[in-house]
Design a protein around this motif. Structure first.
Motif, PDB file in Angstrom:
ATOM      1  N   ARG A   1       8.867   8.307  -1.168  1.00 49.55           N
ATOM      2  CA  ARG A   1       9.603   7.093  -1.560  1.00 49.55           C
ATOM      3  C   ARG A   1       9.390   6.798  -3.041  1.00 49.55           C
ATOM      4  N   TRP A   2       8.149   6.921  -3.519  1.00 45.84           N
ATOM      5  CA  TRP A   2       7.876   6.685  -4.936  1.00 45.84           C
ATOM      6  C   TRP A   2       8.729   7.602  -5.804  1.00 45.84           C
TER       7      TRP A   2
ATOM      8  N   ASP B   1      12.503   6.731  -5.621  1.00 47.99           N
ATOM      9  CA  ASP B   1      12.807   5.463  -6.298  1.00 47.99           C
ATOM     10  C   ASP B   1      12.789   5.605  -7.821  1.00 47.99           C
ATOM     11  N   SER B   2      12.049   6.603  -8.343  1.00 46.21           N
ATOM     12  CA  SER B   2      11.876   6.739  -9.796  1.00 46.21           C
ATOM     13  C   SER B   2      12.298   8.112 -10.298  1.00 46.21           C
TER      14      SER B   2
END
Length: 227
Positions: free
Chosen positions: A158-159, A162-163
């Motif tokens: 997810r990290w 998201d980036s």
């Protein structure tokens, strides 16, 4: 682990976790299932340690360390998935600001103790022990212990997703900075100054607000582009 790349470190981690959960002299199949099997064991360890470190106020540092230790791909592969892999980063680049050095070294050491990351001598395979504090941070490289962590730790996925755009940009700037520093003439270095105009302005803005994090060499490169 037969079909897993780097099978032995993955097996080592699983056996370490099962030993921690041993019942007298027995390693139980039920604990193997509780760990999620060979692929999920390292992700479970990461989540448990992250929860501890988050409670101690280190959530953002842990996120930054793991995303920067991942080589993030810009485009998905033919099967529609991103083939993100691990990459070595110097401890100096992971630390960032000099005032964060002591805390960052302790955090990296904690992650290494949990077998989630591996510090090594730069350009070598020798794994460092706890007595490496006297080494220059630029001579120590850190990498994720196994790519199963990148593939199977949902929080890290997810990290990254998201980036992804900013992480790809960080990687590209670091690679361009290496080529710029290695150029053998002023003219060649000038040719490597690739960022200008609105793109450069965005990079400077993201550096100022902390969204973009670069090491010393990459920052010097961006300053040279601006000059």
């Amino acid at each position: 682990v037969e079909d897993e790349p780097g099978a032995m470190p993955l097996l080592q981690h699983l056996l370490q976790e099962m030993w921690r959960r041993r019942h007298g002299r027995w390693l139980r199949a039920s604990e193997y299932r509780n760990l999620g099997g060979i692929k999920q064991a390292i992700a479970l360890t990461a989540d448990e340690l992250y929860t501890e470190l988050k409670a101690a106020g280190h959530a953002s540092q842990v996120r930054e360390i793991f995303t920067r230790l991942t080589r993030v791909e810009k485009e998905p592969g033919p099967d529609g998935t991103y083939r993100d892999t691990r990459q070595r980063v110097t401890r100096a680049d992971l630390i960032g600001r000099p005032e964060d050095a002591t805390e960052s070294r302790q955090l990296i050491s904690r992650l290494a103790g949990a077998r989630l990351v591996v510090p090594r001598l730069k350009s070598g395979s020798e794994q460092l022990k706890d007595d490496d504090a006297g080494l220059d941070d630029s001579q120590v490289e850190v990498e994720v212990s196994h790519e199963a962590l990148i593939r199977h730790w949902d929080r890290l996925r997810r990290w990254i997703n998201d980036s992804r755009e900013i992480l790809v940009l960080e990687r590209e700037i670091r690679e361009d900075a290496v080529a710029w520093a290695a150029a053998e003439s002023d003219e060649a270095r000038q040719d490597q100054l690739l960022y200008r105009g609105g793109r450069l302005e965005d990079i400077q803005k993201w550096l100022a607000d902390g969204r973009l994090r670069l090491g010393e060499q990459a920052r010097a490169y961006i300053e040279a582009c601006a000059a």
